[in-house]
Write an enzyme that holds these catalytic residues in place. Structure first.
Site, PDB file in Angstrom:
ATOM      1  N   ASP A 181     -33.058  38.834 -26.046  1.00  0.00           N
ATOM      2  CA  ASP A 181     -32.041  37.974 -25.745  1.00  0.00           C
ATOM      3  C   ASP A 181     -31.866  37.901 -24.211  1.00  0.00           C
ATOM      4  O   ASP A 181     -30.656  37.323 -24.005  1.00  0.00           O
ATOM      5  CB  ASP A 181     -30.742  38.833 -26.368  1.00  0.00           C
ATOM      6  CG  ASP A 181     -30.609  40.089 -26.112  1.00  0.00           C
ATOM      7  OD1 ASP A 181     -31.476  40.662 -25.490  1.00  0.00           O
ATOM      8  OD2 ASP A 181     -29.485  40.781 -26.398  1.00  0.00           O
ATOM      9  N   ASP A 239     -34.797  39.531 -30.943  1.00  0.00           N
ATOM     10  CA  ASP A 239     -33.697  40.287 -30.732  1.00  0.00           C
ATOM     11  C   ASP A 239     -32.499  39.692 -31.578  1.00  0.00           C
ATOM     12  O   ASP A 239     -32.225  38.784 -31.392  1.00  0.00           O
ATOM     13  CB  ASP A 239     -33.025  40.303 -29.312  1.00  0.00           C
ATOM     14  CG  ASP A 239     -33.578  41.494 -28.280  1.00  0.00           C
ATOM     15  OD1 ASP A 239     -33.573  42.750 -29.062  1.00  0.00           O
ATOM     16  OD2 ASP A 239     -33.708  41.371 -27.257  1.00  0.00           O
ATOM     17  N   LYS A 287     -35.140  43.307 -33.437  1.00  0.00           N
ATOM     18  CA  LYS A 287     -34.869  44.523 -32.740  1.00  0.00           C
ATOM     19  C   LYS A 287     -33.260  44.498 -32.515  1.00  0.00           C
ATOM     20  O   LYS A 287     -32.545  43.537 -32.294  1.00  0.00           O
ATOM     21  CB  LYS A 287     -35.562  44.642 -31.123  1.00  0.00           C
ATOM     22  CG  LYS A 287     -34.992  45.580 -30.214  1.00  0.00           C
ATOM     23  CD  LYS A 287     -35.856  45.564 -28.935  1.00  0.00           C
ATOM     24  CE  LYS A 287     -35.667  44.501 -27.834  1.00  0.00           C
ATOM     25  NZ  LYS A 287     -34.183  44.865 -27.282  1.00  0.00           N
ATOM     26  N   GLU A 342     -29.653  46.875 -30.492  1.00  0.00           N
ATOM     27  CA  GLU A 342     -29.568  48.048 -29.342  1.00  0.00           C
ATOM     28  C   GLU A 342     -28.629  49.012 -30.261  1.00  0.00           C
ATOM     29  O   GLU A 342     -27.829  48.628 -31.068  1.00  0.00           O
ATOM     30  CB  GLU A 342     -28.764  47.430 -28.322  1.00  0.00           C
ATOM     31  CG  GLU A 342     -29.632  46.279 -27.594  1.00  0.00           C
ATOM     32  CD  GLU A 342     -28.879  45.688 -26.374  1.00  0.00           C
ATOM     33  OE1 GLU A 342     -27.613  46.458 -26.044  1.00  0.00           O
ATOM     34  OE2 GLU A 342     -29.309  44.790 -25.734  1.00  0.00           O
ATOM     35  N   GLU A 352     -35.093  51.498 -22.115  1.00  0.00           N
ATOM     36  CA  GLU A 352     -34.723  50.867 -21.171  1.00  0.00           C
ATOM     37  C   GLU A 352     -33.921  51.828 -19.952  1.00  0.00           C
ATOM     38  O   GLU A 352     -32.949  52.474 -20.411  1.00  0.00           O
ATOM     39  CB  GLU A 352     -33.950  49.612 -21.568  1.00  0.00           C
ATOM     40  CG  GLU A 352     -33.736  49.014 -20.220  1.00  0.00           C
ATOM     41  CD  GLU A 352     -32.981  47.373 -20.576  1.00  0.00           C
ATOM     42  OE1 GLU A 352     -33.195  47.212 -21.696  1.00  0.00           O
ATOM     43  OE2 GLU A 352     -33.026  46.645 -19.490  1.00  0.00           O
TER      44      GLU A 352
HETATM   45  O1  KIV Z   1     -34.071  41.150 -24.118  1.00  0.00           O
HETATM   46  C1  KIV Z   1     -35.044  41.721 -23.625  1.00  0.00           C
HETATM   47  O2  KIV Z   1     -35.771  41.116 -22.904  1.00  0.00           O
HETATM   48  C2  KIV Z   1     -35.238  43.000 -23.815  1.00  0.00           C
HETATM   49  C3  KIV Z   1     -36.281  43.652 -22.849  1.00  0.00           C
HETATM   50  C4  KIV Z   1     -35.676  44.150 -21.657  1.00  0.00           C
HETATM   51  C5  KIV Z   1     -36.588  45.129 -23.629  1.00  0.00           C
HETATM   52  O3  KIV Z   1     -34.558  43.668 -24.720  1.00  0.00           O
END
Ligand code: KIV
Length: 260
Positions: free
Chosen positions: A25, A64, A110, A112, A179
Site C-alpha cells: 500500500d 496489501d 498482507k 498490519e 519494519e
Molecule cells: O507497503 C509496503 O510497501 C510495505 C513494505 C514497506 C513492507 O508494506
C-alpha cells in the site's frame, strides 16, 4: 521481496528471479502521490494487483490489505481479502510454453498488526487465503505512535513485538514483515518464530529482506537510512526527459530514421 504496482516492473522483477513481489500500500505514496498509505482503497489494490499478476510467471504475489479493509471485523476482513484474491485472479490466464502459467502463482494478502488482528488472520487463513503479517513500524497506525519511527527500542515495546510475533504465527501467518525494528530484536523474533521474517530497516538477521522498489531505484527521490540505493533511475529519467525536450525544441527529433 520487492514491491511492484504495475505490469512492466513486475515482469522485470519476475525475470530477475525475485521470490516475492509485494503490491504494497506504499502505492499510496510512490504511485498515487498521497502523503500516507491511508487513502488507498480496495479498488486501488485490486487494480494494481491485477496489473502485477499479468507480468508474473513464477514469483509469489502478496497484496496489501488497505486501511479499514480489515480492522472493522474479521467477517468484513475475510470478505475484502476474498474480493481482492478473486478479482486479482480473474486476470486472463497467460500461456507459457503452451501451458497456463497463472494457476501456479500463489497470491497472498498482507495485513498490519499483532494480537488485535489474530482472529482476523485465523478467519482468512481458514478460508484458504495465505496471510503475511507486518509488525514493528506499522504505517497505518503510525500517527498514534508519534509518526514513523523505529519500534522496539524500549523493553516494553520489544516484549510486545515478540509476543505479537508468536500470536500471529499461532494465528496462521506464513511470514512476518518486520519494519524499522532494532537489529537485535529482529534477531530474537527471527529465532523465536518458525515462519520466515522479512526485514525492512530491521538488520541482517531476518530470514529475508524487502525494499520499496522506487526507493532502491532512486525514482521516489526520498532518502531513508534503511534503504540501499541500487540505481539512480530518477536522475536517468530526468536526463532523458530533458534531452527529449531539447531535441524536440531544436528539431533533432524525430530524425529521418524515426520517420516514415
Ligand atoms: O507497503 C509496503 O510497501 C510495505 C513494505 C514497506 C513492507 O508494506
Amino acid at each position: 521481496m520487492l514491491t511492484a504496482y504495475d505490469f512492466t516492473t513486475a515482469r522485470l522483477l519476475d525475470e530477475a528471479g525475485i521470490d516475492i513481489i509485494l503490491v504494497g500500500d506504499s502505492l499510496g505514496q510512490v504511485v498515487l502521490g498521497y502523503d500516507s498509505t491511508l487513502p488507498v482503497t480496495m479498488e486501488d489494490m485490486i487494480h494494481h494487483t491485477k496489473a502485477v499478476l499479468r507480468g508474473v510467471e513464477r514469483a509469489m504475489v502478496v497484496s496489501d490489505m488497505p486501511f479499514l479493509s480489515f480492522q472493522i471485523s474479521p467477517e468484513e476482513a475475510l470478505a475484502n481479502a476474498g474480493t481482492l484474491i478473486k478479482e486479482a485472479r480473474s486476470t486472463p490466464v497467460k500461456l507459457v510454453d503452451g501451458k497456463p502459467s497463472s494457476g501456479s502463482i500463489t497470491v497472498a494478502i498482507k495485513l498490519e498488526g499483532g494480537e488485535q488482528v489474530a482472529d482476523t488472520i485465523r478467519k482468512i487463513v481458514d478460508a484458504g487465503i495465505p496471510v503475511m503479517g507486518h509488525l514493528g513500524m506499522q504505517p497505518m497506525s503510525a500517527s498514534v505512535h508519534g509518526g514513523p519511527r523505529v519500534h522496539g527500542k524500549s523493553e516494553s515495546e520489544a516484549e510486545l513485538i515478540l509476543r505479537d510475533a508468536k500470536i500471529i504465527e499461532e494465528a496462521g501467518v506464513f511470514a512476518i514483515v518486520l519494519e524499522l525494528v532494532p537489529t537485535e530484536l529482529a534477531r530474537q523474533v527471527t529465532n523465536s518464530v518458525s515462519v520466515p521474517t522479512i526485514g525492512i530497516g530491521a538488520g541482517p538477521y531476518c530470514d529475508g529482506q524487502v525494499l520499496v522498489s522506487s526507493d532502491m531505484l532512486g525514482i521516489y527521490r526520498a532518502s531513508f537510512k534503511h534503504v540501499k540505493q541500487y540505481a539512480d533511475i530518477g536522475n536517468i529519467m530526468l536526463d532523458a526527459f530533458r534531452a527529449y525536450i531539447e531535441d524536440v525544441k531544436s528539431g533533432k527529433f524525430p530524425a529521418s530514421e524515426h520517420s516514415f
